[in-house]
Scaffold this motif. Structure first.
Motif, PDB file in Angstrom:
ATOM      1  N   VAL A 146     -10.327  47.507  38.781  1.00 43.25           N
ATOM      2  CA  VAL A 146     -11.442  47.359  39.715  1.00 43.25           C
ATOM      3  C   VAL A 146     -12.668  46.800  39.007  1.00 43.25           C
ATOM      4  CG1 VAL A 146     -13.075  48.626  41.168  1.00 43.25           C
ATOM      5  CG2 VAL A 146     -10.629  49.118  41.321  1.00 43.25           C
ATOM      6  N   PHE A 147     -12.955  47.304  37.810  1.00 46.94           N
ATOM      7  CA  PHE A 147     -14.124  46.803  37.079  1.00 46.94           C
ATOM      8  C   PHE A 147     -13.927  45.332  36.703  1.00 46.94           C
ATOM      9  CE2 PHE A 147     -16.842  46.164  33.345  1.00 46.94           C
ATOM     10  CZ  PHE A 147     -18.045  46.657  33.836  1.00 46.94           C
ATOM     11  N   GLY A 148     -12.695  44.964  36.351  1.00 45.77           N
ATOM     12  CA  GLY A 148     -12.420  43.575  36.011  1.00 45.77           C
ATOM     13  C   GLY A 148     -12.599  42.653  37.210  1.00 45.77           C
ATOM     14  N   ILE A 149     -12.072  43.055  38.356  1.00 42.01           N
ATOM     15  CA  ILE A 149     -12.221  42.245  39.565  1.00 42.01           C
ATOM     16  C   ILE A 149     -13.687  42.171  39.986  1.00 42.01           C
ATOM     17  CG2 ILE A 149     -11.664  42.094  42.024  1.00 42.01           C
ATOM     18  CD1 ILE A 149      -9.363  41.322  40.219  1.00 42.01           C
ATOM     19  N   GLY A 150     -14.375  43.298  39.912  1.00 45.55           N
ATOM     20  CA  GLY A 150     -15.777  43.325  40.313  1.00 45.55           C
ATOM     21  C   GLY A 150     -16.688  42.568  39.378  1.00 45.55           C
ATOM     22  N   SER A 151     -16.218  42.263  38.169  1.00 44.69           N
ATOM     23  CA  SER A 151     -17.037  41.544  37.193  1.00 44.69           C
ATOM     24  C   SER A 151     -16.908  40.034  37.311  1.00 44.69           C
ATOM     25  CB  SER A 151     -16.638  41.973  35.766  1.00 44.69           C
ATOM     26  OG  SER A 151     -16.825  43.354  35.584  1.00 44.69           O
ATOM     27  N   LEU A 152     -15.929  39.573  38.106  1.00 43.09           N
ATOM     28  CA  LEU A 152     -15.721  38.136  38.226  1.00 43.09           C
ATOM     29  C   LEU A 152     -16.857  37.478  39.012  1.00 43.09           C
ATOM     30  CD1 LEU A 152     -11.899  38.089  39.084  1.00 43.09           C
ATOM     31  CD2 LEU A 152     -12.976  37.671  36.863  1.00 43.09           C
ATOM     32  N   GLY A 153     -17.096  36.239  38.722  1.00 38.18           N
ATOM     33  CA  GLY A 153     -18.087  35.488  39.472  1.00 38.18           C
ATOM     34  C   GLY A 153     -19.499  35.660  38.962  1.00 38.18           C
ATOM     35  N   ARG A 154     -20.421  35.042  39.657  1.00 41.14           N
ATOM     36  CA  ARG A 154     -21.819  35.040  39.248  1.00 41.14           C
ATOM     37  C   ARG A 154     -22.435  36.434  39.419  1.00 41.14           C
ATOM     38  NH1 ARG A 154     -25.457  30.556  41.983  1.00 41.14           N
ATOM     39  NH2 ARG A 154     -23.884  29.320  40.865  1.00 41.14           N
ATOM     40  N   GLY A 155     -23.214  36.854  38.448  1.00 46.20           N
ATOM     41  CA  GLY A 155     -23.932  38.127  38.533  1.00 46.20           C
ATOM     42  C   GLY A 155     -23.216  39.300  37.915  1.00 46.20           C
ATOM     43  N   GLY A 156     -21.948  39.136  37.537  1.00 44.02           N
ATOM     44  CA  GLY A 156     -21.235  40.227  36.898  1.00 44.02           C
ATOM     45  C   GLY A 156     -20.917  41.355  37.867  1.00 44.02           C
ATOM     46  N   THR A 158     -21.837  43.650  40.068  1.00 46.52           N
ATOM     47  CA  THR A 158     -22.895  44.177  40.930  1.00 46.52           C
ATOM     48  C   THR A 158     -22.360  45.348  41.766  1.00 46.52           C
ATOM     49  OG1 THR A 158     -22.348  42.670  42.725  1.00 46.52           O
ATOM     50  CG2 THR A 158     -23.939  41.899  41.084  1.00 46.52           C
ATOM     51  N   PRO A 159     -23.255  46.218  42.277  1.00 47.70           N
ATOM     52  CA  PRO A 159     -22.795  47.367  43.066  1.00 47.70           C
ATOM     53  C   PRO A 159     -21.910  46.981  44.240  1.00 47.70           C
ATOM     54  CG  PRO A 159     -25.097  47.657  42.469  1.00 47.70           C
ATOM     55  CD  PRO A 159     -24.698  46.280  42.012  1.00 47.70           C
ATOM     56  N   ILE A 160     -22.336  45.984  45.020  1.00 49.27           N
ATOM     57  CA  ILE A 160     -21.564  45.611  46.218  1.00 49.27           C
ATOM     58  C   ILE A 160     -20.201  45.053  45.828  1.00 49.27           C
ATOM     59  CG2 ILE A 160     -21.496  44.123  48.231  1.00 49.27           C
ATOM     60  CD1 ILE A 160     -23.427  46.474  48.392  1.00 49.27           C
ATOM     61  N   LYS A 161     -20.133  44.219  44.790  1.00 44.32           N
ATOM     62  CA  LYS A 161     -18.853  43.654  44.362  1.00 44.32           C
ATOM     63  C   LYS A 161     -17.893  44.740  43.897  1.00 44.32           C
ATOM     64  CE  LYS A 161     -19.063  40.046  41.642  1.00 44.32           C
ATOM     65  NZ  LYS A 161     -19.563  39.206  40.537  1.00 44.32           N
ATOM     66  N   LEU A 162     -18.407  45.726  43.178  1.00 46.56           N
ATOM     67  CA  LEU A 162     -17.550  46.809  42.713  1.00 46.56           C
ATOM     68  C   LEU A 162     -17.037  47.653  43.886  1.00 46.56           C
ATOM     69  CD1 LEU A 162     -19.453  48.002  39.516  1.00 46.56           C
ATOM     70  CD2 LEU A 162     -17.174  46.976  39.607  1.00 46.56           C
ATOM     71  N   VAL A 163     -17.908  47.920  44.858  1.00 46.44           N
ATOM     72  CA  VAL A 163     -17.478  48.690  46.026  1.00 46.44           C
ATOM     73  C   VAL A 163     -16.422  47.927  46.812  1.00 46.44           C
ATOM     74  CG1 VAL A 163     -18.226  49.597  48.254  1.00 46.44           C
ATOM     75  CG2 VAL A 163     -19.614  50.006  46.222  1.00 46.44           C
ATOM     76  N   LEU A 164     -16.621  46.632  47.011  1.00 43.68           N
ATOM     77  CA  LEU A 164     -15.629  45.822  47.735  1.00 43.68           C
ATOM     78  C   LEU A 164     -14.308  45.766  46.980  1.00 43.68           C
ATOM     79  CD1 LEU A 164     -17.871  42.852  48.965  1.00 43.68           C
ATOM     80  CD2 LEU A 164     -16.943  44.732  50.325  1.00 43.68           C
ATOM     81  N   ALA A 165     -14.389  45.601  45.652  1.00 43.93           N
ATOM     82  CA  ALA A 165     -13.167  45.586  44.847  1.00 43.93           C
ATOM     83  C   ALA A 165     -12.458  46.928  44.920  1.00 43.93           C
ATOM     84  CB  ALA A 165     -13.507  45.243  43.392  1.00 43.93           C
ATOM     85  N   GLY A 166     -13.243  48.011  44.878  1.00 47.48           N
ATOM     86  CA  GLY A 166     -12.645  49.346  44.981  1.00 47.48           C
ATOM     87  C   GLY A 166     -12.006  49.586  46.332  1.00 47.48           C
TER      88      GLY A 166
END
Length: 346
Positions: A146-156, A158-166
């Motif tokens: 989840v952390f790897g997926i949430g770290s992809l793309g611009r901005g690293g 971010t809270p919203i990306k990590l929640v969506l990945a989770g």
């Protein structure tokens, strides 16, 4: 661990958060009230005499005393699980610098559940240690993914990306769990009660199995607290203070995964405790991890224990599983946090 923490400890001045003593006293009083309520209330209310017999007269053979013996183990187990989930939530929020990180939000609990149900279905696991080993492995792999997926793309990350990945990972893993269970009736029967999240079947063997993992997780969390304060300033600032950020994240993540994985193995995937406990304490005493971590443990123990009591009272003469109660309370709070404009990296 000493080399990781000591440079920060020398540079950060120690200061007690405002109102810390008041919050601690109120928290301890609330904890005591929760313990009494957990011992007294359930499908049957236990009187003072039966409560005293159960606590101080092991030879008593009354029905109330026998119920008390079971409730003491259940109460101790719920306190341990709640404290562990509170610490795990605090660590995950600090490591990811994400104010809405939590084992359930990031899909870590679901990853642990997938490994447990796979162990039941394919390897016929049955002991507590086997459950713990598989749950911790599943939690660790899911957290990294989840952390790897949430770290992809611009901005690293971010809270919203990590929640969506989770959320996406949790949905996918839940589908796999269903695919494994549905053709296997015996697996579904064993897994159905466990997956709701419950402390109702707690016994002293579970508690003694859990304690070493809890102690290790607490020690790592406390030792990492000062460095996690520096990490909140950003990786560059933390590195300037002498913190090896990669090592810190690895060690703190191991502690968080160990705690939530062990709880999931023994009690099932209980969600939102870490999120609720850490947010309440942060609002009351601030973000200093040296105080936030132990107070999150206290708040987590209170929240889980009172949720268990509420489930027993509302479900009488049966009971509502504690995982259902925490989800009912935690889900709306998560939605409110997610839609607030102030939700951002810590």
């Amino acid at each position: 661990m000493v080399n990781l923490i000591s440079p920060v400890s020398k540079q950060l001045k120690s200061s007690v958060p405002t109102h810390f003593a008041i919050v601690l006293i109120i928290g301890l009083a609330a904890l005591g009230a929760c313990i009494v309520a957990s011992l007294a209330f359930g499908s049957r209310v236990i009187g003072i005499k039966d409560m005293m017999d159960g606590l101080f007269n092991p030879g008593a053979d009354s029905f109330g005393a026998s119920v008390m013996h079971q409730r003491v183990a259940r109460t101790v187990f719920s306190l341990c699980c709640g404290g562990a989930l509170g610490i795990a939530g605090s660590l995950m929020q600090a490591v990811t610098r994400n104010p809405i990180a939590d084992p359930s939000v990031l899909g870590v609990n679901t990853g642990a559940a997938l490994f447990v149900v796979s162990g039941i279905a394919f390897f016929h696991i049955s002991t507590a240690n086997q459950y713990i080993a598989l749950a911790c492995a599943g939690a660790a792999i899911t957290a990294v993914f989840v952390f790897g997926i949430g770290s992809l793309g611009r901005g690293g990350p971010t809270p919203i990306k990590l929640v969506l990945a989770g959320a996406a990972t949790s949905a996918a893993l839940s589908s796999l769990i269903s695919a494994i269970m549905i053709p296997r009736t015996e697996v579904m029967d064993r897994f159905r009660y466990w997956q709701m999240g419950s402390v109702g079947s707690a016994n002293w063997h579970d508690i003694t199995t859990f304690l070493p993992f809890l102690i290790i997780g607490i020690l790592i969390a406390i030792a990492s607290a000062a460095a996690l304060n520096a990490l909140a300033l950003g990786d560059e600032a933390a590195s300037g203070l002498g913190v090896r950020t990669g090592v810190l994240r690895l060690i703190a993540s191991i502690a968080g995964v160990l705690l939530c994985g062990t709880v999931t193995a023994l009690a099932g995937p209980i969600g939102f405790i870490g999120l609720l406990a850490t947010h309440v304490i942060r609002l009351l005493i601030g973000p200093d991890q040296r105080y936030l971590i132990p107070m999150s443990a206290l708040a987590g123990a209170i929240i889980l224990t009172i949720s268990d009591v509420v489930g027993r009272v509302l479900g009488s003469p049966g009971e509502l599983e504690v995982g259902m109660v925490t989800a009912f309370v935690g889900a709306p709070i998560l939605i409110l946090l997610a839609i607030r404009s102030k939700v951002r990296s810590l």
